[in-house]
Design an enzyme around this catalytic site. Sequence first.
Site, PDB file in Angstrom:
ATOM      1  N   ASP A 285       0.885  -1.148   0.000  1.00 39.66           N
ATOM      2  CA  ASP A 285       0.000   0.000   0.000  1.00 39.66           C
ATOM      3  C   ASP A 285       0.931   1.206   0.000  1.00 39.66           C
ATOM      4  O   ASP A 285       2.127   1.084   0.223  1.00 39.66           O
ATOM      5  CB  ASP A 285      -0.904  -0.049   1.245  1.00 39.66           C
ATOM      6  CG  ASP A 285      -2.096   0.873   1.082  1.00 39.66           C
ATOM      7  OD1 ASP A 285      -3.091   0.685   1.794  1.00 39.66           O
ATOM      8  OD2 ASP A 285      -2.049   1.773   0.219  1.00 39.66           O
TER       9      ASP A 285
HETATM   10  C1  GLC Z   1      -4.147   4.388  -0.079  1.00 35.88           C
HETATM   11  C2  GLC Z   1      -5.069   3.219   0.153  1.00 35.88           C
HETATM   12  C3  GLC Z   1      -5.103   2.236  -0.985  1.00 35.88           C
HETATM   13  C4  GLC Z   1      -4.935   2.992  -2.292  1.00 35.88           C
HETATM   14  C5  GLC Z   1      -3.532   3.561  -2.311  1.00 35.88           C
HETATM   15  C6  GLC Z   1      -3.291   4.412  -3.567  1.00 35.88           C
HETATM   16  O1  GLC Z   1      -3.452   4.706   1.084  1.00 35.88           O
HETATM   17  O2  GLC Z   1      -4.907   2.510   1.382  1.00 35.88           O
HETATM   18  O3  GLC Z   1      -6.368   1.554  -0.923  1.00 35.88           O
HETATM   19  O4  GLC Z   1      -5.123   2.121  -3.399  1.00 35.88           O
HETATM   20  O5  GLC Z   1      -3.239   4.325  -1.155  1.00 35.88           O
HETATM   21  O6  GLC Z   1      -4.076   5.548  -3.535  1.00 35.88           O
END
Ligand code: GLC
Length: 739
Positions: A285
């Site tokens: 993430d």
């Molecule tokens: C965020 C989220 C994830 C998302 C990623 C990109 O923190 O937790 O679900 O796809 O970053 O935006």
Amino acid sequence: MKTPISSIAILLMAVSCSTQLGKSPVEKVVGEMTLDEKVRTVVGTFTDVATPPPVAPGVQNRADYPGAGENTARTYNQVPGAAGDGYPVARLGIPAIVYADGPAGLRIDPRREGEQATYFCTAFPSASLLSASWDPALVERVGAAIGDEVLRYGVDILLAPGMNLQRNPLTGRNFEYYSEDPLLSGLTAAAYVNGVQSQGVGTSVKHFAANNQELYRNGINEIISDRALRELYLRGFEIVVKKAQPWTVMSSYNKINGTYASENNWLLSDVLRDEWGYEGFVMTDWFGADDPVLQMEAGNDLLMPGTPNQIDELSEAVASGKLPVEVLDRNVARILRVLEKAPRVRGYAYKNDPDLSAHAVISREAATEGMVLLHNNGVLPLRESKSVALFGNYAYDTQPGGSGSGYVNRAYKITLDKGLEAAGFKLDKALADSYRKHIAFEKSQMPEEYFWVVPTASEYKVSTSQIAASSKSDIAVITLGRMSGEGGDRSATEGDYLLSAQEKLLLKDVYKTFHGQGKPVVVVFNIGAPVDLSGVEAFADAILLAWLPGQEAGYAITDILTGAVNPSGKLPVTLAGRYEDVPSARNFGLSAGEINTVRYEEELMVGYRYFSTSGVKPLYPFGYGLSYTSFEYSDFLVDGDVLQVTVKNTGSCAGRETVQFYVAKPAIESGRPARELCAFAKTSSLEPGCTETLRVPLADTVNPLEQWADGRWVLAHGPYRFWAAASSEDLRLSCEVNM
Ligand code: GLC
């Protein structure tokens, strides 16, 4: 004769140009990459933010690091608003792959500097509504439409679906997740992934695993038993990996039993790959966890969105031998094997030309399929009513979806007032004007809505005289709502999980005034996750749970209220009523006296598994939902590993019925729930008097009769009781089979 250097270089170039991703074996491409290119391939190309501060125990959310919440530009910024890019190695035919959110539709910037063109995407219903349809075929169609927009706007991999279990109703991202049950979550997610990937683009099932809260999500340590992990928090991911082979998996921010998910070799290698046979790659993430070397070794192949420090750290680790280059090569090869399929590598020339009007139709249809009719004394579907007194901010400012990465930049949203007017209803003008003026004024004082923050006005204080004045209308419709989003959880307080005093007063006053004149009141909930609906039935002739139904919200809600569509949605999550009745209430966010630690002490007792075992009555049970018609079940039998039941429409209008099959397993260990969902199916639209016989295979991808015991899946000997049910509390037929 010495060959001048330039011709060697040209020869090398010629040789290396012949090695191209998508044309040459991946191993050959990896073999031609320099060490620096390999290191950069496992790190995204985000450069606008220094490495976020390391996570210390007890630290608050890291969402405050620079770059979070804003759409800062990316290195290549090929598709403005995308979440990140991969690293290109042009000489080997490796383009900069584009990754973008999100589950309810593609999220990219709707406008670009100096361009007339717009880049709106379709805002589909949120995940909870999709799972409430209990209709994987429908979800697959939604996935295909989203995948089409991903492809045509030049994105390679969609960062969706979100599918963490809804362990607690207060989780901020529940709207982005499917259910409290892993089978419903897994099969819904598999349908979504198959739909998106049918368009030749990738997905990223997230967040693997157990990202069941937002509080301290970057550092929280979750203590979860092996059995609860396997049967609840991993099972849905196991189903989607085996049934749909998502191109990528996104590891979660949190720790599980002391180890970050993205640094967790057991999770990402032993389980995900060795046991489940996963063939794609794993990404973090955004800015997840801390130790890139541990992440590489654990099998977290790509660090997104990538920071310069990670490149330095990995380069040094390989140079010092701390990170064996074989591990780096393995992870690079995994990434390239997925990238071979990407539209950019296949040379797809995108033209930014999705058919948004066709997708709007799919969004509206899907929205009506997942709305859940909770209560109806016959007032719905509306027949004679022509004039409506419409109450509640959310009727005039209906919310299509949640905030955070799961937000969608749509071209418009249809609010309920517009939906009702389009269907020919006459709204009480004075009342509508008051709400519209109030909302417009308050919003004019607030920041512009954008993906991280969706401002909503304070609930307009309608007066009893206004209620009286509007009571010349045929009917009253009240819409109450809640916004929620990434980065924060909700609270069991008034105005959030609990209705506010003002909302309760509105329900009471409107009901008293309209019922005093023999006129009905309908209440609609525009929410992404459960609220306490205790006592609402006393002030409502009908209650409709509309969820966060996407951009066509107003039309879809009206389709249900008028009976243009017969509601067929059923709850994918228990509506407990009192928050104290929720089993994980005692261990949500933080466990008492703990620093940065939450203990999943409820074990398997999540949602209906708890209520059906403890005997505590939920307000509206898992799997519950009314129709404008009625259904009778007959001839239930277990035929080998197929469950069969016949459904008859015994009412007066056509409709669809979802049958759930529950099983009571002979418990190997204590703490086994009284019943567990083992299969489900939805009939086609049945005309009054018509029947359909459903035959549902039991072991669809995984065997739901198994129990996790002594470190493995076990199919216990003994009596298994099966039910064919209309909800987890409405058990229609049962039979027992000795296994
Ligand atoms: C965020 C989220 C994830 C998302 C990623 C990109 O923190 O937790 O679900 O796809 O970053 O935006």
